[in-house]
Design a protein around this motif. Structure first.
Motif, PDB file in Angstrom:
ATOM      1  N   LEU A 164      22.811  95.875  26.209  1.00 53.33           N
ATOM      2  CA  LEU A 164      21.756  95.354  27.089  1.00 53.33           C
ATOM      3  C   LEU A 164      20.879  94.276  26.456  1.00 53.33           C
ATOM      4  CD1 LEU A 164      20.626  98.648  28.862  1.00 53.33           C
ATOM      5  CD2 LEU A 164      22.345  96.972  29.579  1.00 53.33           C
ATOM      6  N   ASN A 165      21.198  93.861  25.231  1.00 52.25           N
ATOM      7  CA  ASN A 165      20.337  92.873  24.558  1.00 52.25           C
ATOM      8  C   ASN A 165      20.562  91.440  25.036  1.00 52.25           C
ATOM      9  OD1 ASN A 165      22.834  92.465  23.450  1.00 52.25           O
ATOM     10  ND2 ASN A 165      22.252  92.903  21.330  1.00 52.25           N
ATOM     11  N   LYS A 166      21.503  91.245  25.978  1.00 50.40           N
ATOM     12  CA  LYS A 166      21.769  89.879  26.450  1.00 50.40           C
ATOM     13  C   LYS A 166      21.173  89.585  27.830  1.00 50.40           C
ATOM     14  CE  LYS A 166      26.251  90.302  25.720  1.00 50.40           C
ATOM     15  NZ  LYS A 166      26.340  91.606  25.075  1.00 50.40           N
ATOM     16  N   TYR A 167      20.321  90.505  28.309  1.00 51.75           N
ATOM     17  CA  TYR A 167      19.717  90.349  29.636  1.00 51.75           C
ATOM     18  C   TYR A 167      18.221  90.076  29.527  1.00 51.75           C
ATOM     19  CZ  TYR A 167      24.066  92.532  31.160  1.00 51.75           C
ATOM     20  OH  TYR A 167      25.390  92.810  31.380  1.00 51.75           O
ATOM     21  N   SER A 168      17.662  89.600  30.622  1.00 47.61           N
ATOM     22  CA  SER A 168      16.196  89.513  30.699  1.00 47.61           C
ATOM     23  C   SER A 168      15.646  90.941  30.679  1.00 47.61           C
ATOM     24  CB  SER A 168      15.777  88.838  32.007  1.00 47.61           C
ATOM     25  OG  SER A 168      16.083  89.682  33.115  1.00 47.61           O
ATOM     26  N   ASP A 169      14.366  91.072  30.325  1.00 47.64           N
ATOM     27  CA  ASP A 169      13.747  92.407  30.298  1.00 47.64           C
ATOM     28  C   ASP A 169      13.870  93.102  31.650  1.00 47.64           C
ATOM     29  OD1 ASP A 169      13.090  92.080  27.686  1.00 47.64           O
ATOM     30  OD2 ASP A 169      10.957  91.647  28.025  1.00 47.64           O
ATOM     31  N   GLU A 170      13.729  92.309  32.709  1.00 47.08           N
ATOM     32  CA  GLU A 170      13.775  92.881  34.063  1.00 47.08           C
ATOM     33  C   GLU A 170      15.149  93.497  34.343  1.00 47.08           C
ATOM     34  OE1 GLU A 170      13.323  91.471  38.719  1.00 47.08           O
ATOM     35  OE2 GLU A 170      12.964  90.015  37.123  1.00 47.08           O
ATOM     36  N   ILE A 171      16.218  92.763  34.028  1.00 41.13           N
ATOM     37  CA  ILE A 171      17.572  93.268  34.287  1.00 41.13           C
ATOM     38  C   ILE A 171      17.896  94.431  33.347  1.00 41.13           C
ATOM     39  CG2 ILE A 171      20.039  92.699  34.334  1.00 41.13           C
ATOM     40  CD1 ILE A 171      18.474  91.417  36.625  1.00 41.13           C
ATOM     41  N   ALA A 205      18.495  84.348  36.985  1.00 43.47           N
ATOM     42  CA  ALA A 205      18.346  85.731  37.476  1.00 43.47           C
ATOM     43  C   ALA A 205      18.324  86.751  36.332  1.00 43.47           C
ATOM     44  CB  ALA A 205      19.471  86.060  38.448  1.00 43.47           C
ATOM     45  N   GLY A 206      18.541  86.252  35.100  1.00 41.84           N
ATOM     46  CA  GLY A 206      18.437  87.158  33.944  1.00 41.84           C
ATOM     47  C   GLY A 206      19.753  87.693  33.408  1.00 41.84           C
ATOM     48  N   PHE A 207      20.874  87.118  33.903  1.00 38.13           N
ATOM     49  CA  PHE A 207      22.206  87.569  33.466  1.00 38.13           C
ATOM     50  C   PHE A 207      22.853  86.541  32.544  1.00 38.13           C
ATOM     51  CE2 PHE A 207      21.630  89.576  37.632  1.00 38.13           C
ATOM     52  CZ  PHE A 207      22.059  90.882  37.391  1.00 38.13           C
ATOM     53  N   PRO A 208      23.771  86.979  31.657  1.00 38.86           N
ATOM     54  CA  PRO A 208      24.574  86.011  30.910  1.00 38.86           C
ATOM     55  C   PRO A 208      25.698  85.474  31.809  1.00 38.86           C
ATOM     56  CG  PRO A 208      25.269  88.234  30.347  1.00 38.86           C
ATOM     57  CD  PRO A 208      24.111  88.373  31.306  1.00 38.86           C
ATOM     58  N   ALA A 210      28.828  85.671  31.838  1.00 38.25           N
ATOM     59  CA  ALA A 210      29.926  86.407  31.196  1.00 38.25           C
ATOM     60  C   ALA A 210      30.337  87.583  32.074  1.00 38.25           C
ATOM     61  CB  ALA A 210      29.487  86.893  29.818  1.00 38.25           C
ATOM     62  N   ALA A 211      31.452  87.414  32.777  1.00 38.70           N
ATOM     63  CA  ALA A 211      31.900  88.444  33.727  1.00 38.70           C
ATOM     64  C   ALA A 211      32.263  89.745  33.021  1.00 38.70           C
ATOM     65  CB  ALA A 211      33.100  87.923  34.516  1.00 38.70           C
ATOM     66  N   TYR A 212      33.001  89.653  31.918  1.00 36.45           N
ATOM     67  CA  TYR A 212      33.454  90.848  31.201  1.00 36.45           C
ATOM     68  C   TYR A 212      32.257  91.670  30.706  1.00 36.45           C
ATOM     69  CZ  TYR A 212      35.857  93.732  27.698  1.00 36.45           C
ATOM     70  OH  TYR A 212      36.329  94.797  26.955  1.00 36.45           O
ATOM     71  N   ALA A 213      31.298  90.974  30.077  1.00 39.94           N
ATOM     72  CA  ALA A 213      30.126  91.658  29.516  1.00 39.94           C
ATOM     73  C   ALA A 213      29.365  92.425  30.597  1.00 39.94           C
ATOM     74  CB  ALA A 213      29.204  90.647  28.830  1.00 39.94           C
ATOM     75  N   VAL A 214      29.122  91.772  31.735  1.00 38.39           N
ATOM     76  CA  VAL A 214      28.344  92.430  32.797  1.00 38.39           C
ATOM     77  C   VAL A 214      29.133  93.598  33.387  1.00 38.39           C
ATOM     78  CG1 VAL A 214      27.168  92.137  35.014  1.00 38.39           C
ATOM     79  CG2 VAL A 214      27.060  90.308  33.293  1.00 38.39           C
ATOM     80  N   SER A 215      30.450  93.428  33.541  1.00 39.56           N
ATOM     81  CA  SER A 215      31.274  94.522  34.081  1.00 39.56           C
ATOM     82  C   SER A 215      31.206  95.745  33.168  1.00 39.56           C
ATOM     83  CB  SER A 215      32.731  94.075  34.263  1.00 39.56           C
ATOM     84  OG  SER A 215      33.417  93.948  33.026  1.00 39.56           O
ATOM     85  N   LYS A 216      31.165  95.508  31.867  1.00 41.64           N
ATOM     86  CA  LYS A 216      31.124  96.614  30.901  1.00 41.64           C
ATOM     87  C   LYS A 216      29.735  97.252  30.826  1.00 41.64           C
ATOM     88  CE  LYS A 216      35.412  96.897  29.664  1.00 41.64           C
ATOM     89  NZ  LYS A 216      36.179  98.143  29.869  1.00 41.64           N
ATOM     90  N   SER A 217      28.675  96.468  31.044  1.00 41.31           N
ATOM     91  CA  SER A 217      27.333  97.064  31.174  1.00 41.31           C
ATOM     92  C   SER A 217      27.315  98.022  32.360  1.00 41.31           C
ATOM     93  CB  SER A 217      26.274  95.984  31.389  1.00 41.31           C
ATOM     94  OG  SER A 217      26.248  95.056  30.328  1.00 41.31           O
ATOM     95  N   GLY A 218      27.922  97.580  33.448  1.00 39.86           N
ATOM     96  CA  GLY A 218      27.996  98.419  34.650  1.00 39.86           C
ATOM     97  C   GLY A 218      28.801  99.681  34.410  1.00 39.86           C
ATOM     98  N   GLU A 219      29.922  99.542  33.678  1.00 44.42           N
ATOM     99  CA  GLU A 219      30.774 100.707  33.390  1.00 44.42           C
ATOM    100  C   GLU A 219      30.015 101.736  32.551  1.00 44.42           C
ATOM    101  OE1 GLU A 219      34.901 101.807  31.054  1.00 44.42           O
ATOM    102  OE2 GLU A 219      34.647  99.761  31.770  1.00 44.42           O
ATOM    103  N   THR A 220      29.330 101.280  31.514  1.00 41.42           N
ATOM    104  CA  THR A 220      28.547 102.216  30.690  1.00 41.42           C
ATOM    105  C   THR A 220      27.457 102.881  31.528  1.00 41.42           C
ATOM    106  OG1 THR A 220      28.982 100.908  28.698  1.00 41.42           O
ATOM    107  CG2 THR A 220      27.118 102.427  28.611  1.00 41.42           C
ATOM    108  N   ALA A 221      26.805 102.103  32.375  1.00 41.51           N
ATOM    109  CA  ALA A 221      25.711 102.647  33.200  1.00 41.51           C
ATOM    110  C   ALA A 221      26.212 103.710  34.172  1.00 41.51           C
ATOM    111  CB  ALA A 221      25.017 101.517  33.962  1.00 41.51           C
ATOM    112  N   PHE A 222      27.307 103.423  34.893  1.00 47.54           N
ATOM    113  CA  PHE A 222      27.757 104.428  35.864  1.00 47.54           C
ATOM    114  C   PHE A 222      28.331 105.653  35.154  1.00 47.54           C
ATOM    115  CE2 PHE A 222      32.113 102.334  36.241  1.00 47.54           C
ATOM    116  CZ  PHE A 222      32.873 103.455  35.926  1.00 47.54           C
ATOM    117  N   THR A 223      28.886 105.466  33.947  1.00 48.56           N
ATOM    118  CA  THR A 223      29.390 106.614  33.178  1.00 48.56           C
ATOM    119  C   THR A 223      28.241 107.560  32.854  1.00 48.56           C
ATOM    120  OG1 THR A 223      31.161 105.251  32.232  1.00 48.56           O
ATOM    121  CG2 THR A 223      30.697 107.341  31.138  1.00 48.56           C
TER     122      THR A 223
END
Length: 291
Positions: A164-171, A205-208, A210-223
């Protein structure tokens, strides 16, 4: 078919880390706390040809032969191919139907390793990456969980690319909150990202980008959400996410520093070994690490 004492399913397992996970499951099962009679591993992949080749490779693997862990060599483990494309809901549900028929008593371990890392960055790449890495893995997780017997394990192979260190504080805060709230809350962030990319303003909007990185943030979160929900059922099923590390595979274009077998160690530990009852954690190098 005789009832198997233990059953595992590994997605995206015809090469790289997935193939190494199957190999290490076979090698480590005899010394694991779960050992109790025969062990059937479903090696799943999209391509029947590649899947059959992978099973043949493992059946002739020198280390597996020397260890005498496979049934053909007098051991406990049988490796069987089954078609599975986690990007296709019909394919997921066809495989689940087979598991229910063959193993009405349930399965013990599911390791979601399948994923894509596509070159470039645009709306189409974001759509296709999320379809497999986020929505596909989520669909597979939700389909596997009811089949997993008490005290079994679900392991999702995520990535430190999703830290999560590649996002804005809000995201970043939105991810942390969603991971403690619900799957729809996580999915809303994926949709927010996709919309921002469509508008060409993901950075604002606060995102990198990088499609792969965001998809994996989502995967960790839903896990983390699934782990929390599963814990409430008091079945002893442990759900965790992990990063295999930077592994030398096609996905890293051969640049990784770890071998596939080294990359398989954390996912296999989370499936087969005593992890102190921990769930909903993000692991790397066989220990809990910061997400």
């Amino acid at each position: 078919m005789a009832v198997q004492s233990r059953v595992a399913a590994v997605t995206g397992a015809n090469k790289g880390i997935g193939l190494a996970i199957v190999r290490q499951l076979a090698l480590q099962y005899p010394s694991s706390p779960f050992k109790s009679g025969p062990f059937l591993i479903y090696l799943t992949a999209r391509s029947p040809e590649r899947g059959a080749e992978a099973v043949e490779t493992l059946n002739n693997d020198a280390q597996l032969k020397q260890a005498k862990v496979l049934a053909q060599d007098g051991g406990d483990t049988t490796i069987k191919y089954h078609a599975l494309d986690i990007g296709d809901q019909k394919s997921i549900h066809a495989f689940i139907h087979v598991l229910k028929q063959e193993h009405p008593e349930g399965i013990d371990f599911a390791i979601n390793n399948a994923g894509v890392a596509l070159d470039g960055f645009d709306s189409t790449i974001v759509k296709n990456t999320l379809a497999t890495n986020y929505y596909g893995t989520l669909e597979a997780s939700n389909a596997f969980l009811p089949l997993i017997r008490n005290s079994g394990r679900l392991v999702n192979v995520s990535s430190t690319a999703g830290r999560l260190n590649k996002y804005s504080d809000e995201i970043r805060n939105a991810f942390l909150s969603a991971s403690k709230t619900s799957v729809p809350a996580v999915t809303a962030i994926m949709q927010q990202f996709h919309t921002a990319v469509d508008d060409g303003r993901e950075k604002e909007a606060g995102f990198p980008s990088a499609a792969y990185a965001v998809s994996k943030s989502g995967e960790t979160a839903f896990t983390k959400v699934l782990a929390m929900e599963e814990a409430k059922r008091n079945r002893g099923v442990l759900v965790n996410a992990c990063c295999p590390g930077y592994v030398n595979t096609d996905m890293t274009k051969g640049r990784g520093r770890k071998t596939p077998d080294q990359g398989a160690m954390t996912p296999v530990m989370l499936a087969l070994h005593d992890i102190g009852g921990k769930f909903g954690e993000f692991w790397m190098g066989e220990e809990v690490t910061e997400w």
